[in-house]
Design an enzyme around this catalytic site. Structure first.
Site, PDB file in Angstrom:
ATOM      1  N   LYS A  39      41.662  29.809  46.150  1.00  0.00           N
ATOM      2  CA  LYS A  39      40.808  28.633  46.752  1.00  0.00           C
ATOM      3  C   LYS A  39      40.631  27.730  45.677  1.00  0.00           C
ATOM      4  CE  LYS A  39      36.167  28.722  49.031  1.00  0.00           C
ATOM      5  NZ  LYS A  39      35.253  29.440  49.178  1.00  0.00           N
ATOM      6  N   THR A  41      38.179  28.148  43.178  1.00  0.00           N
ATOM      7  CA  THR A  41      36.648  27.660  43.059  1.00  0.00           C
ATOM      8  C   THR A  41      36.640  27.603  41.595  1.00  0.00           C
ATOM      9  OG1 THR A  41      36.335  29.878  42.260  1.00  0.00           O
ATOM     10  CG2 THR A  41      36.169  29.914  44.395  1.00  0.00           C
ATOM     11  N   THR A 105      33.133  36.085  50.502  1.00  0.00           N
ATOM     12  CA  THR A 105      34.366  36.219  49.970  1.00  0.00           C
ATOM     13  C   THR A 105      34.687  37.659  49.852  1.00  0.00           C
ATOM     14  OG1 THR A 105      34.847  33.946  48.755  1.00  0.00           O
ATOM     15  CG2 THR A 105      35.853  35.681  47.922  1.00  0.00           C
ATOM     16  N   THR A 134      35.986  47.271  40.791  1.00  0.00           N
ATOM     17  CA  THR A 134      35.387  47.267  39.524  1.00  0.00           C
ATOM     18  C   THR A 134      34.601  48.530  39.321  1.00  0.00           C
ATOM     19  OG1 THR A 134      33.508  46.556  38.193  1.00  0.00           O
ATOM     20  CG2 THR A 134      33.259  46.162  40.781  1.00  0.00           C
ATOM     21  N   ASP A 135      34.515  49.030  38.160  1.00  0.00           N
ATOM     22  CA  ASP A 135      33.464  50.356  38.029  1.00  0.00           C
ATOM     23  C   ASP A 135      32.314  49.981  38.326  1.00  0.00           C
ATOM     24  OD1 ASP A 135      32.887  48.654  35.824  1.00  0.00           O
ATOM     25  OD2 ASP A 135      33.386  50.197  34.322  1.00  0.00           O
ATOM     26  N   GLU A 136      31.787  48.800  38.581  1.00  0.00           N
ATOM     27  CA  GLU A 136      30.467  48.472  38.391  1.00  0.00           C
ATOM     28  C   GLU A 136      29.872  49.251  39.953  1.00  0.00           C
ATOM     29  OE1 GLU A 136      28.998  44.520  37.470  1.00  0.00           O
ATOM     30  OE2 GLU A 136      30.657  44.328  36.122  1.00  0.00           O
ATOM     31  N   TYR A 160      26.584  41.210  43.209  1.00  0.00           N
ATOM     32  CA  TYR A 160      27.954  41.515  43.050  1.00  0.00           C
ATOM     33  C   TYR A 160      28.697  42.911  43.100  1.00  0.00           C
ATOM     34  CZ  TYR A 160      32.226  42.061  40.173  1.00  0.00           C
ATOM     35  OH  TYR A 160      33.558  42.332  39.860  1.00  0.00           O
ATOM     36  N   SER A 163      28.589  43.881  46.916  1.00  0.00           N
ATOM     37  CA  SER A 163      29.742  43.055  47.728  1.00  0.00           C
ATOM     38  C   SER A 163      30.984  43.914  47.643  1.00  0.00           C
ATOM     39  CB  SER A 163      29.679  41.711  47.535  1.00  0.00           C
ATOM     40  OG  SER A 163      30.092  41.622  46.191  1.00  0.00           O
ATOM     41  N   LYS A 164      31.410  44.286  46.203  1.00  0.00           N
ATOM     42  CA  LYS A 164      32.717  44.891  45.730  1.00  0.00           C
ATOM     43  C   LYS A 164      32.499  46.224  46.356  1.00  0.00           C
ATOM     44  CE  LYS A 164      35.663  43.704  43.813  1.00  0.00           C
ATOM     45  NZ  LYS A 164      36.836  42.886  44.002  1.00  0.00           N
ATOM     46  N   LEU A 200      31.059  37.199  28.619  1.00  0.00           N
ATOM     47  CA  LEU A 200      30.624  37.465  27.441  1.00  0.00           C
ATOM     48  C   LEU A 200      31.664  37.270  26.274  1.00  0.00           C
ATOM     49  CD1 LEU A 200      28.187  38.670  25.600  1.00  0.00           C
ATOM     50  CD2 LEU A 200      29.485  41.051  25.662  1.00  0.00           C
ATOM     51  N   PRO A 215      24.406  33.778  23.006  1.00  0.00           N
ATOM     52  CA  PRO A 215      23.301  34.430  23.581  1.00  0.00           C
ATOM     53  C   PRO A 215      23.870  35.801  23.809  1.00  0.00           C
ATOM     54  CG  PRO A 215      24.565  33.075  25.487  1.00  0.00           C
ATOM     55  CD  PRO A 215      25.177  32.774  23.787  1.00  0.00           C
ATOM     56  N   TYR A 217      22.114  39.330  25.795  1.00  0.00           N
ATOM     57  CA  TYR A 217      21.056  40.116  26.811  1.00  0.00           C
ATOM     58  C   TYR A 217      20.169  41.052  25.854  1.00  0.00           C
ATOM     59  CZ  TYR A 217      22.558  37.394  30.838  1.00  0.00           C
ATOM     60  OH  TYR A 217      22.729  36.369  31.930  1.00  0.00           O
ATOM     61  N   ARG A 224      29.550  48.702  27.601  1.00  0.00           N
ATOM     62  CA  ARG A 224      30.546  48.536  28.581  1.00  0.00           C
ATOM     63  C   ARG A 224      31.997  49.310  28.043  1.00  0.00           C
ATOM     64  NH1 ARG A 224      26.704  47.778  30.882  1.00  0.00           N
ATOM     65  NH2 ARG A 224      25.862  45.842  32.017  1.00  0.00           N
TER      66      ARG A 224
HETATM   67  P1  NAD Z   1      37.943  35.325  38.353  1.00  0.00           P
HETATM   68  O1  NAD Z   1      36.273  34.910  38.880  1.00  0.00           O
HETATM   69  O2  NAD Z   1      38.351  34.864  36.984  1.00  0.00           O
HETATM   70  O3  NAD Z   1      39.008  34.754  39.512  1.00  0.00           O
HETATM   71  C1  NAD Z   1      38.700  34.980  40.755  1.00  0.00           C
HETATM   72  C2  NAD Z   1      39.547  34.061  41.418  1.00  0.00           C
HETATM   73  O4  NAD Z   1      39.637  34.324  42.907  1.00  0.00           O
HETATM   74  C3  NAD Z   1      39.475  32.569  41.253  1.00  0.00           C
HETATM   75  O5  NAD Z   1      40.821  32.256  41.030  1.00  0.00           O
HETATM   76  C4  NAD Z   1      38.986  31.993  42.524  1.00  0.00           C
HETATM   77  O6  NAD Z   1      39.512  30.580  42.705  1.00  0.00           O
HETATM   78  C5  NAD Z   1      39.460  32.850  43.389  1.00  0.00           C
HETATM   79  N1  NAD Z   1      38.853  33.139  44.922  1.00  0.00           N
HETATM   80  C6  NAD Z   1      37.717  33.015  45.100  1.00  0.00           C
HETATM   81  N2  NAD Z   1      37.047  33.041  46.277  1.00  0.00           N
HETATM   82  C7  NAD Z   1      38.152  33.117  46.834  1.00  0.00           C
HETATM   83  C8  NAD Z   1      38.496  32.784  48.363  1.00  0.00           C
HETATM   84  N3  NAD Z   1      37.363  32.864  49.179  1.00  0.00           N
HETATM   85  N4  NAD Z   1      39.583  32.656  48.694  1.00  0.00           N
HETATM   86  C9  NAD Z   1      40.841  32.650  47.831  1.00  0.00           C
HETATM   87  N5  NAD Z   1      40.716  32.905  46.416  1.00  0.00           N
HETATM   88  C10 NAD Z   1      39.297  32.921  45.921  1.00  0.00           C
HETATM   89  O7  NAD Z   1      37.702  36.873  38.321  1.00  0.00           O
HETATM   90  P2  NAD Z   1      38.511  38.144  37.474  1.00  0.00           P
HETATM   91  O8  NAD Z   1      37.615  38.360  36.679  1.00  0.00           O
HETATM   92  O9  NAD Z   1      40.061  37.388  37.398  1.00  0.00           O
HETATM   93  O10 NAD Z   1      38.457  39.393  38.764  1.00  0.00           O
HETATM   94  C11 NAD Z   1      39.689  39.399  39.585  1.00  0.00           C
HETATM   95  C12 NAD Z   1      39.130  40.647  40.284  1.00  0.00           C
HETATM   96  O11 NAD Z   1      39.005  42.026  39.598  1.00  0.00           O
HETATM   97  C13 NAD Z   1      37.730  40.751  40.998  1.00  0.00           C
HETATM   98  O12 NAD Z   1      38.163  41.299  42.529  1.00  0.00           O
HETATM   99  C14 NAD Z   1      36.897  41.541  40.028  1.00  0.00           C
HETATM  100  O13 NAD Z   1      36.004  42.324  41.043  1.00  0.00           O
HETATM  101  C15 NAD Z   1      37.921  42.620  39.679  1.00  0.00           C
HETATM  102  N6  NAD Z   1      37.427  43.002  38.331  1.00  0.00           N
HETATM  103  C16 NAD Z   1      37.171  42.186  37.358  1.00  0.00           C
HETATM  104  C17 NAD Z   1      37.154  42.734  36.136  1.00  0.00           C
HETATM  105  C18 NAD Z   1      36.669  42.023  34.953  1.00  0.00           C
HETATM  106  O14 NAD Z   1      36.319  42.334  33.838  1.00  0.00           O
HETATM  107  N7  NAD Z   1      37.008  40.726  35.036  1.00  0.00           N
HETATM  108  C19 NAD Z   1      36.760  44.087  36.001  1.00  0.00           C
HETATM  109  C20 NAD Z   1      37.044  45.033  37.140  1.00  0.00           C
HETATM  110  C21 NAD Z   1      37.531  44.410  38.431  1.00  0.00           C
END
Ligand code: NAD
Length: 349
Positions: A39, A41, A105, A134-136, A160, A163-164, A200, A215, A217, A224
Site C-alpha cells: 500500500k 504507507t 491492517t 513477531t516474538d512480541e 501492536y 494485533s499481531k 532504534l 534518545p 528509553y 531485545r
Molecule cells: P515495515 O513497517 O517496514 O513494512 C511494512 C510494509 O507493509 C510497508 O511497506 C507498508 O507500506 C506495507 N503495508 C502496511 N499496511 C498495508 C496494507 N494495508 N496493505 C498493503 N501493504 C501494507 O515493517 P517490517 O519491519 O518490514 O515488518 C514486516 C513484518 O514482519 C510485519 O508483519 C512485522 O510484524 C513482522 N516482524 C517485524 C520485525 C522487525 O524487527 N521489524 C520482527 C519480527 C516480525
C-alpha cells in the site's frame, strides 16, 4: 533445483517495507517470480526495490491487502504457489497513539488474505500461506526466564503485539478449521539495510551522523534479541520450502542485548568508521557520538525482555544465522552511511 520448481511464483505483501524488500530481493536471487502488493504507507518505499524495476521476474502492485478483489486477481492471474504476508503496521509507538490502523491492517487485512488464500487453494493444491509474525506476541520476560518456545502462551502487551497475536490466531484457525496450508514464523527484532528510521538502530545511526540527540528509553536496560534481516529471510525461505503445514517456527539470533549496549556499540563503531572530527555536523567540543545519547521517558507498557528458543528451526530445517552481531551491525552502519542522502532529513528531534 527441485525446491524452486515447487515454489516458483511468490506473492509478497508489504514487500516495499524493511523485511519485505529484503525478502523480495532474496527471492529474486533464488530465481523466483515475485509479485509485491504494498500500500506504500509512510513505512513503505519502492526505492527499496528500485534495482529490480527492470527485472521481468519482479512486479509491483500498489494496493491494500484489505482489497479482496485485487488479492483474488493477483493470486489467480499469477498462478501463485505461496503468499508470504509481511504487510503490517509495525511500530509499537504508533500503535499506542493511533491503534485503529493496526487493527485494520494487521487483523482485518490478514483475515481478507486468508479468505482469498482459501479460495485460491481449491485450485492450487500445494498453495501455501506463510504468515510473518513477531516474538512480541509472547509478552515480556524477566531476566532469568527461559526463552520463548513455540508452545509459549500468548501474552501480548501493546496494541501492536495484540494485533499481531490476533492475526496469528486467525492463521491457526484457518488451518485447523478449513485445512488451509499455513505456516507462521515468530521472529525477534531485525536490523539491517532499508529499515525505516523510526526504529532504534537506524534512528541511532542517522541521528548520530546528523549530530542530533540519540534518545534511549528509560535507563536503556530493556533487552531485545537481534537478528540480521537477511538471516531472517533465509529462515522464512526454509520454512516456505520445507516447513511442516500448520506449524509455527520461532526465528531469532541468540543475541540478547540491552538497548543501552546497542546504542553505545553503534556510537563506538561510528567513532571508528566516521570519526567525529571529520563529521562537519558535529560541534567542535564533542569527541564521541556517545555524547549525544540522552535518556528519555520510558514507553508505556514497555516489555522488559524478549528471548527466543530457536532449537526447532535449527534442528528441523537446518537453519542458522550467517551473521554475528558484530558483522551484521557493521554492514548495517556502512549501508546507512552509503545511502545517507536518502535519510539525511529523517532525524527525529
Ligand atoms: P515495515 O513497517 O517496514 O513494512 C511494512 C510494509 O507493509 C510497508 O511497506 C507498508 O507500506 C506495507 N503495508 C502496511 N499496511 C498495508 C496494507 N494495508 N496493505 C498493503 N501493504 C501494507 O515493517 P517490517 O519491519 O518490514 O515488518 C514486516 C513484518 O514482519 C510485519 O508483519 C512485522 O510484524 C513482522 N516482524 C517485524 C520485525 C522487525 O524487527 N521489524 C520482527 C519480527 C516480525
Amino acid at each position: 533445483n527441485e525446491e524452486i520448481i515447487v515454489m516458483k511464483n511468490i506473492m509478497v505483501t508489504g514487500g516495499s517495507g524493511f523485511i519485505g524488500s529484503n525478502f523480495v530481493n532474496f527471492l529474486i536471487e533464488k530465481g523466483c517470480n515475485v509479485i509485491n502488493l504494498d500500500k506504500l504507507t509512510y513505512a513503505g518505499n519502492e526505492q527499496n526495490n528500485h534495482h529490480l524495476l527492470s527485472n521481468d521476474r519482479y512486479k509491483f502492485i500498489c494496493g491494500d491487502i484489505n482489497d479482496e478483489d485485487l488479492v483474488r486477481e493477483i493470486l489467480r492471474d499469477n498462478n501463485i504457489d505461496c503468499l508470504v504476508n509481511f504487510a503490517a503496521e509495525s511500530h509499537v509507538d504508533n500503535s499506542i497513539n493511533t491503534p485503529e490502523e493496526f487493527l485494520k491492517t494487521n487483523i482485518m487485512g490478514t483475515f481478507k488474505l486468508l479468505q482469498e488464500a482459501l479460495i485460491h487453494s481449491k485450485r492450487y493444491k500445494d498453495f501455501r500461506f506463510l504468515h510473518v509474525s513477531t516474538d512480541e506476541v509472547y509478552g515480556s520476560l524477566k531476566l532469568n526466564d527461559l526463552p520463548f518456545s513455540e508452545s509459549n502462551k500468548y501474552s501480548p502487551n501493546s496494541p501492536y503485539s495484540a494485533s499481531k497475536a490476533s492475526s496469528d490466531h486467525l492463521v491457526r484457525a484457518w488451518h485447523k478449521t478449513f485445512g488451509l496450508n499455513v505456516i507462521t514464523t515468530n521472529c525477534s527484532n531485525n536490523y539491517g539495510p532499508k529499515q525505516n528510521p523510526e526504529k532504534l538502530i537506524p534512528l541511532t545511526i542517522i541521528n548520530a551522523i546528523n549530530a542530533k540527540k540519540i534518545p534511549l528509553y528509560g535507563d536503556g536496560s530493556n533487552i531485545r534479541d537481534w537478528l540480521y534481516v537477511v538471516d531472517h529471510c533465509e529462515g522464512i525461505y526454509k520454512c516456505m520450502l520445507r516447513g511442516k503445514t500448520g506449524e509455527v517456527y520461532n526465528i531469532g539470533g541468540d543475541n540478547e542485548k540491552t538497548n543501552k549496549y546497542i546504542v553505545n556499540k553503534i556510537c563506538s563503531i561510528l567513532d571508528d568508521v566516521l570519526p567525529v572530527k571529520k563529521n562537519k555536523n558535529m560541534p567542535k567540543n564533542m569527541n564521541s557520538y556517545s555524547e549525544l545519547i540522552e535518556n528519555v521517558k520510558d514507553r508505556p507498557g514497555h516489555d522488559f525482555r524478549y528471548s527466543i528458543d530457536t532449537s526447532k528451526i535449527r534442528e528441523q530445517l537446518k537453519w542458522e544465522p550467517a551473521e554475528t552481531f558484530e558483522t551484521g551491525i557493521l554492514k548495517t552502519i556502512n549501508w546507512y552511511i552509503e545511502n545517507f542522502d536518502r535519510f539525511k532529513d529523517s532525524s527525529l528531534d
